[in-house]
Write an enzyme that holds these catalytic residues in place. Sequence first.
Site, mmCIF file in Angstrom:
data_model
loop_
_atom_site.group_PDB
_atom_site.id
_atom_site.type_symbol
_atom_site.label_atom_id
_atom_site.label_comp_id
_atom_site.label_asym_id
_atom_site.label_seq_id
_atom_site.Cartn_x
_atom_site.Cartn_y
_atom_site.Cartn_z
ATOM 1 N N ASP A 146 -4.757 26.185 110.592
ATOM 2 C CA ASP A 146 -4.900 26.186 109.137
ATOM 3 C C ASP A 146 -3.875 25.229 108.503
ATOM 4 O O ASP A 146 -3.530 24.207 109.103
ATOM 5 C CB ASP A 146 -4.720 27.642 108.645
ATOM 6 C CG ASP A 146 -5.481 27.945 107.371
ATOM 7 O OD1 ASP A 146 -5.247 27.242 106.373
ATOM 8 O OD2 ASP A 146 -6.291 28.885 107.357
ATOM 9 N N HIS A 217 -2.759 28.515 101.780
ATOM 10 C CA HIS A 217 -3.958 29.010 102.468
ATOM 11 C C HIS A 217 -3.640 29.577 103.849
ATOM 12 O O HIS A 217 -4.076 30.676 104.205
ATOM 13 C CB HIS A 217 -4.961 27.857 102.559
ATOM 14 C CG HIS A 217 -6.319 28.223 103.062
ATOM 15 N ND1 HIS A 217 -6.634 28.197 104.404
ATOM 16 C CD2 HIS A 217 -7.438 28.601 102.420
ATOM 17 C CE1 HIS A 217 -7.906 28.548 104.545
ATOM 18 N NE2 HIS A 217 -8.419 28.800 103.354
ATOM 19 N N SER A 534 -13.039 32.180 103.621
ATOM 20 C CA SER A 534 -11.735 31.928 104.249
ATOM 21 C C SER A 534 -10.907 33.202 104.355
ATOM 22 O O SER A 534 -10.094 33.343 105.261
ATOM 23 C CB SER A 534 -10.909 30.952 103.407
ATOM 24 O OG SER A 534 -11.123 29.636 103.777
#
Length: 758
Positions: A146, A217, A534
């Site tokens: 990620d 994220h 996600s």
Amino acid sequence: MATLHVLRFVWLAFTFISYLVPLAESDNYIVHMDITAMPKAFSDQHNWYLATLNSLSVDFSASSNLPTASSKLIYSYTHVIQGFSASLSPNELEALKSIPGYVSSTRDLLANVDTTHSYQFLGLNSNSGAWPVSNYGQDVIVGVVDTGVWPESESFNDEGITEIPSRWKGKCESGTQFNSSLCNKKLIGAQFFNKGLVARNPNITIKMNSARDTDGHGTHTSSTAAGNYVSNASYFGYAPGTAGGIAPRARVAVYKVLWDEGGYASDIIAGIDQAITDGVDVISLSLGFDGVELYEDPVAIATFAALERNIFVSTSAGNEGPSVGTLHNGIPWVLTVAAGTMDRELGAVLTLGNGNSVRGTSLYPGDSSLTQSPIVFTDKCDNQIELKKLENKIVVCEDKNNSISDQFFNVSSANVTGGIFISNSSDVEFFYQSSFPAIFMTPKEGEIIKDYIKSSTEPKAAMEFKKTFLGTTPAPSVASYSSRGPSFSCPFVLKPDILAPGVLVLASWSQISSVAQLKSQLLYGKFNIISGTSMACPHASGAGALLKGAHPEWSPAAIRSALMTTSDLTDNTLSPIKDIGLDFATASPLAMGTGHINPNKAVDPGLIYDATIEDYVNLLCALNFTAKQIQTITKSSTNNCSAPSLDLNYPSFIAFFNVKGSKSNSKTVIEFQRTVTNVGDEMSTYTATVTVMEGFQVSVTPEKLVFKEKNEKKFYKLSIEGPSMMKDIFVFGYLSWEDSGGKYVVRSPIVATRLQLD
Ligand SMILES: *[C@@H]1O[C@H](CO)[C@@H](O)[C@H](O)[C@H]1NC(C)=O
Ligand SMILES: *[C@@H]1O[C@H](CO)[C@@H](O)[C@H](O)[C@H]1NC(C)=O
Ligand SMILES: *[C@@H]1O[C@H](CO)[C@@H](O)[C@H](O)[C@H]1NC(C)=O
Ligand SMILES: *[C@@H]1O[C@H](CO)[C@@H](O)[C@H](O)[C@H]1NC(C)=O
Ligand SMILES: *[C@@H]1O[C@H](CO)[C@@H](O)[C@H](O)[C@H]1NC(C)=O
Ligand SMILES: *[C@@H]1O[C@H](CO)[C@@H](O)[C@H](O)[C@H]1NC(C)=O
Ligand SMILES: *[C@@H]1O[C@H](CO)[C@@H](O)[C@H](O)[C@H]1NC(C)=O
Ligand SMILES: *[C@@H]1O[C@H](CO)[C@@H](O)[C@H](O)[C@H]1NC(C)=O
Ligand SMILES: *[C@@H]1O[C@H](CO)[C@@H](O)[C@H](O)[C@H]1NC(C)=O
């Protein structure tokens, strides 16, 4: 294009910088090679690849052969691919194609970047079920590929965590603002990969050249999957409580492959390659590539190697719903996860002058005021001049024609006391993190407010923020944006597989990436609340880690099967799970797969549908891929295509009717064969039941499966007879195998469709 599956508040949106222009001549390629063709003279693959690049002498000057070749090579891959990535001119690429051992090549794809409560919502608890059975995932290593990690986040504190498993081979790489001593017994690895990005943009300055997360994220997904407990977590007071990952004792290893400056397939593959080398048990991938065939899809290729190492891979379905056929990562050997809501609403209360109060949604970070202000309804919310006349009032706007975006931005730049936005648009979620007092209401709540304003001579109201409401119904529901099946790259395997929480998920965040804005000031915080597939993916990764902890011997297919066949079909009103994208109609398997993930049931599923590498190869053969295309995925030059079959031993069914050339009045029978393995009680008898599918005749033979011991396998056939020409686009139903003791229900969805994806 790879997309990160997160919905973001618009002005915090993460977009890749577009000034990164391609090099005039050369481009980056991922090149697949057949290492059985490697001449014996080479001691290893790396040297062979260098020599191969050297031999493409067309564009090289004789004197600088070697240095040029090594500067052209970006990565030599080890597990994921037999091959390398390199920067090649068109001539070099052509020359490479005639080199012995060349299999295939693809241009490097640019990745365009797309809780306090969820473990409770999933029923995880210390007394029984997946947590105690798996020891909270203690011996399991979850690799998160990620945007990196914020290592100081309390989610990665190693309090109560035992020593690192001795099999771990990964490392904590130092880099910009990242000291290798930042890892611990919880965050056991942190590495970063950007050679592909740099090769493509040689003059680039990477502002954070380390595994440190500048976006948030990666910190959010990794803490969702396996974050430790953090008490007193909240987002400006919203969603307060103890935050914790789904596998709170599992180890986290992060592989940073997505950068503020860009993200490329070559780097993503390198990250997954390293994760496999390091010995992770689970890989969590909240990203994907749209519209690519399996043999071109970096995720499909890299995860096949993970499969060979018995690594469970969970991926996100994408945020392109609610239209059908929008899904990506529809890869037969991974879990593909859709996003659903939780039974929690975050918002505000509007108290009207008559004492009535109305609840709405909001994530406004500012302080509440209970002061009553004048409130007006206006249909001029997209008109700056009219709004100017409404200063110091609460304005009520109604979204008539998907105008929420214009209304929101116009009101936000007007100097009003607050905005009430009445909308049932699914885009409304983009605006929750408002920088001014804003509350989002459904049309039903909007009516109450409008009626009050109409009936009052001096309408007034007060807005109170930072409210959290639990137990809201119905939940879960499928999020409108969650991408829908069937899978573009392999329609014959029903996707997505499962639904997991993905809406308004609270988890840890990067301290240098803003989480909100108040007027013009950016705000930072330890937690953020965001939505998307996600966020759903790491919930399933964490659940996979719990199953791996409980059953270390299970294959990735067995873990996937257990999660799928035990998932829930009903919401907290005991009605079928609804699809927000279809105005709350019953959700179909093309939206949510088998249903909502239930880790406590998944630890003891009764039966599993297993699959071997050979089963996947048989599927690739039946897809009519060329030998080279199959080799690109499997890395083997000797794929046995003597038994091609599209009928993978999968815990779900999709049957295509209206095959070209069929007559409208004829019947078609489509047959599936499945083998189930008994992982429940030794002596057990299962009976099949099938729900009614209108216009179809579904039968199962045999209808009873009698097991005498554990790990015994039994075979059955499912046949679906239907019209050759279907009227509906799709019809769905369920097959359930129920054991006579009433302990297990092993359920699979069945979809019959006339969709044509080619
Ligand atoms: C890393 O941190 C440790 C402990 O704070 C310190 O002793 C060491 O010098 C640091 N290393 C680097 C490379 O900054
Ligand atoms: C990179 O920098 C060099 C020297 O500063 C310059 O000549 C070249 O054009 C630059 N390349 C790109 C792609 O901007
Ligand atoms: C909880 O967090 C809030 C906001 O971060 C802080 O003001 C408060 O002091 C914390 N309470 C405790 C008990 O730590
Ligand atoms: C609604 O929006 C569509 C497309 O944006 C437009 O064509 C249509 O005229 C609008 N209708 C009204 C009533 O504003
Ligand atoms: C206000 O709305 C109009 C359309 O109705 C739009 O063109 C304009 O860009 C909006 N203004 C702002 C500041 O968003
Ligand atoms: C907004 O309204 C407040 C309160 O009436 C006033 O003090 C302020 O000057 C106004 N700001 C602008 C930009 O109009
Ligand atoms: C919600 O919006 C849709 C169109 O997007 C409309 O058909 C429907 O009637 C609306 N529902 C309500 C309750 O207003
Ligand atoms: C593969 O080719 C065979 C023979 O031409 C054909 O019958 C079959 O439908 C093809 N399969 C797919 C998935 O296209
Ligand atoms: C290929 O597969 C078939 C059946 O699936 C098997 O009988 C045969 O032995 C296999 N051939 C090789 C070379 O492995």
